[in-house]
Write a protein that holds these residues in place. Sequence first.
Motif, PDB file in Angstrom:
ATOM      1  N   ASN A 200       0.807  -1.220   0.000  1.00  0.00           N
ATOM      2  CA  ASN A 200       0.000   0.000   0.000  1.00  0.00           C
ATOM      3  C   ASN A 200       0.841   1.272   0.000  1.00  0.00           C
ATOM      4  N   ILE A 201       2.028   1.204   0.613  1.00  0.00           N
ATOM      5  CA  ILE A 201       2.831   2.424   0.732  1.00  0.00           C
ATOM      6  C   ILE A 201       3.776   2.627  -0.447  1.00  0.00           C
ATOM      7  N   LEU A 202       3.988   1.581  -1.259  1.00  0.00           N
ATOM      8  CA  LEU A 202       4.960   1.700  -2.346  1.00  0.00           C
ATOM      9  C   LEU A 202       4.611   2.791  -3.362  1.00  0.00           C
ATOM     10  N   PRO A 203       3.346   2.863  -3.867  1.00  0.00           N
ATOM     11  CA  PRO A 203       3.045   3.927  -4.844  1.00  0.00           C
ATOM     12  C   PRO A 203       3.236   5.342  -4.294  1.00  0.00           C
ATOM     13  N   PRO A 204       2.658   5.703  -3.127  1.00  0.00           N
ATOM     14  CA  PRO A 204       2.895   7.066  -2.630  1.00  0.00           C
ATOM     15  C   PRO A 204       4.348   7.311  -2.231  1.00  0.00           C
ATOM     16  N   LEU A 205       5.049   6.266  -1.785  1.00  0.00           N
ATOM     17  CA  LEU A 205       6.459   6.416  -1.443  1.00  0.00           C
ATOM     18  C   LEU A 205       7.285   6.701  -2.701  1.00  0.00           C
ATOM     19  N   GLY A 206       6.939   6.013  -3.787  1.00  0.00           N
ATOM     20  CA  GLY A 206       7.608   6.274  -5.057  1.00  0.00           C
ATOM     21  C   GLY A 206       7.327   7.682  -5.557  1.00  0.00           C
ATOM     22  N   ASN A 207       6.091   8.152  -5.376  1.00  0.00           N
ATOM     23  CA  ASN A 207       5.751   9.521  -5.769  1.00  0.00           C
ATOM     24  C   ASN A 207       6.561  10.538  -4.979  1.00  0.00           C
ATOM     25  N   ASP A 208       6.751  10.282  -3.693  1.00  0.00           N
ATOM     26  CA  ASP A 208       7.545  11.192  -2.868  1.00  0.00           C
ATOM     27  C   ASP A 208       9.010  11.197  -3.295  1.00  0.00           C
ATOM     28  N   PHE A 209       9.497  10.034  -3.719  1.00  0.00           N
ATOM     29  CA  PHE A 209      10.886   9.965  -4.170  1.00  0.00           C
ATOM     30  C   PHE A 209      11.085  10.788  -5.444  1.00  0.00           C
ATOM     31  N   VAL A 210      10.131  10.671  -6.373  1.00  0.00           N
ATOM     32  CA  VAL A 210      10.195  11.461  -7.599  1.00  0.00           C
ATOM     33  C   VAL A 210      10.067  12.946  -7.267  1.00  0.00           C
ATOM     34  N   ALA A 211       9.166  13.266  -6.327  1.00  0.00           N
ATOM     35  CA  ALA A 211       8.999  14.670  -5.928  1.00  0.00           C
ATOM     36  C   ALA A 211      10.265  15.218  -5.289  1.00  0.00           C
ATOM     37  N   MET A 212      10.995  14.368  -4.547  1.00  0.00           N
ATOM     38  CA  MET A 212      12.226  14.847  -3.920  1.00  0.00           C
ATOM     39  C   MET A 212      13.295  15.150  -4.967  1.00  0.00           C
ATOM     40  N   ILE A 213      13.326  14.375  -6.050  1.00  0.00           N
ATOM     41  CA  ILE A 213      14.285  14.679  -7.117  1.00  0.00           C
ATOM     42  C   ILE A 213      14.021  16.082  -7.664  1.00  0.00           C
ATOM     43  N   LYS A 214      12.735  16.410  -7.845  1.00  0.00           N
ATOM     44  CA  LYS A 214      12.403  17.742  -8.352  1.00  0.00           C
ATOM     45  C   LYS A 214      12.670  18.813  -7.303  1.00  0.00           C
ATOM     46  N   ASP A 215      12.321  18.532  -6.057  1.00  0.00           N
ATOM     47  CA  ASP A 215      12.539  19.519  -4.996  1.00  0.00           C
ATOM     48  C   ASP A 215      14.012  19.703  -4.662  1.00  0.00           C
ATOM     49  N   SER A 216      14.839  18.725  -5.063  1.00  0.00           N
ATOM     50  CA  SER A 216      16.274  18.887  -4.820  1.00  0.00           C
ATOM     51  C   SER A 216      16.836  20.069  -5.591  1.00  0.00           C
ATOM     52  N   ALA A 217      16.105  20.528  -6.609  1.00  0.00           N
ATOM     53  CA  ALA A 217      16.538  21.721  -7.350  1.00  0.00           C
ATOM     54  C   ALA A 217      16.567  22.950  -6.448  1.00  0.00           C
ATOM     55  N   LEU A 218      15.811  22.910  -5.353  1.00  0.00           N
ATOM     56  CA  LEU A 218      15.791  24.045  -4.430  1.00  0.00           C
ATOM     57  C   LEU A 218      17.129  24.240  -3.726  1.00  0.00           C
ATOM     58  N   VAL A 219      17.937  23.184  -3.651  1.00  0.00           N
ATOM     59  CA  VAL A 219      19.219  23.316  -2.954  1.00  0.00           C
ATOM     60  C   VAL A 219      20.161  24.245  -3.702  1.00  0.00           C
ATOM     61  N   SER A 220      19.815  24.593  -4.940  1.00  0.00           N
ATOM     62  CA  SER A 220      20.646  25.527  -5.701  1.00  0.00           C
ATOM     63  C   SER A 220      20.685  26.903  -5.046  1.00  0.00           C
ATOM     64  N   VAL A 221      19.673  27.240  -4.226  1.00  0.00           N
ATOM     65  CA  VAL A 221      19.666  28.545  -3.551  1.00  0.00           C
ATOM     66  C   VAL A 221      20.767  28.608  -2.492  1.00  0.00           C
ATOM     67  N   LEU A 222      21.281  27.443  -2.084  1.00  0.00           N
ATOM     68  CA  LEU A 222      22.388  27.405  -1.125  1.00  0.00           C
ATOM     69  C   LEU A 222      23.739  27.324  -1.823  1.00  0.00           C
ATOM     70  N   GLY A 223      23.723  27.357  -3.136  1.00  0.00           N
ATOM     71  CA  GLY A 223      24.973  27.286  -3.887  1.00  0.00           C
ATOM     72  C   GLY A 223      25.458  25.876  -4.133  1.00  0.00           C
ATOM     73  N   VAL A 224      24.655  24.866  -3.815  1.00  0.00           N
ATOM     74  CA  VAL A 224      25.039  23.475  -4.070  1.00  0.00           C
ATOM     75  C   VAL A 224      25.090  23.260  -5.583  1.00  0.00           C
ATOM     76  N   GLN A 225      26.172  22.637  -6.058  1.00  0.00           N
ATOM     77  CA  GLN A 225      26.402  22.519  -7.497  1.00  0.00           C
ATOM     78  C   GLN A 225      25.600  21.359  -8.103  1.00  0.00           C
ATOM     79  N   ASP A 226      24.276  21.486  -8.051  1.00  0.00           N
ATOM     80  CA  ASP A 226      23.432  20.485  -8.687  1.00  0.00           C
ATOM     81  C   ASP A 226      23.131  20.917 -10.120  1.00  0.00           C
ATOM     82  N   ILE A 227      22.198  20.223 -10.777  1.00  0.00           N
ATOM     83  CA  ILE A 227      21.885  20.535 -12.175  1.00  0.00           C
ATOM     84  C   ILE A 227      21.371  21.960 -12.322  1.00  0.00           C
ATOM     85  N   THR A 228      20.449  22.357 -11.440  1.00  0.00           N
ATOM     86  CA  THR A 228      19.842  23.678 -11.540  1.00  0.00           C
ATOM     87  C   THR A 228      20.863  24.790 -11.326  1.00  0.00           C
TER      88      THR A 228
END
Length: 279
Positions: A200-228
């Motif tokens: 039961n938790i696998l689908p929403p957990l997978g959605n959160d993992f995908v969402a975290m990949i997108k939200d990781s772009a926010l770390v660029s505001v700290l100067g972290v050298q990610d894609i964004t």
Amino acid sequence: MFKLKKLRHSATQKNTSIPYWLLLAFVLALLFAWYIAVDHNYRLILKSLIHGVATTLYVTFISFSLAALLGLAVAKSRLSSNRVLQEIASFYTEVIRGVPILVLLFYVAFVGAPQLVALCNFVGKPMQELFGWDPLKLRDFSMVWRAIIALTIGYSAFIAEIFRAGIESVEKGQVEAARSLGLTSWQTFRFIVWPQALKNILPPLGNDFVAMIKDSALVSVLGVQDITQLGKVYSSSTFLFFETYNTVAYLYLIMTVSLSLIVRAMEARFKAKSFDNEQ
């Protein structure tokens, strides 16, 4: 019996058929990859951004793993019979879920990190004097780990609710039966509750993992050298904003769509396994 075989055949056929949207996305991805190969500007952009993919994946995987562990602990606390643990876990979940990830990133990076460094220096002062160690400096606490801690805290509250809902979806009668057979709380959770809750938790957990990949772009505001961040730096120096952010979006889509397909395949496998077990 014939009806059951027909149902299983149709379900298998449905799971193995490739959706049209995926075919279209695959064709577009190949076309864009070909365009990158033949266009000099796109090749330079991809070469500049490719180093950020490793940082993005590193931050995402570490943050999600820690968030899952913390979320499971919070979920178990909310389901505990101890009233104090329940209230602390509920307070944590409601407060953290109400704070935007971006605000949490700034708070951890510029408020929490200095306080943590000061606390470590205060606690470790006797050891520093005894061994002649230098006090910990704020610059020793990298922005990457500040971002990881912020994402861990932010997502753990949402993951805790996913775990709690999945655990509560298991019938209480099965838990009571396991305990009556002499299984401990840990054994009951490991062998009875967790295997059923995972479906039961696998689908929403997978959605959160995908969402975290997108939200990781926010770390660029700290100067972290990610894609964004690398895309921001490259576009501001070359003024190739259209080409740069096309490539940034392309890299994120490759990662998110691929991981979504992996999660769907795992979900289909769990469903097929549970269907066979029921028979």
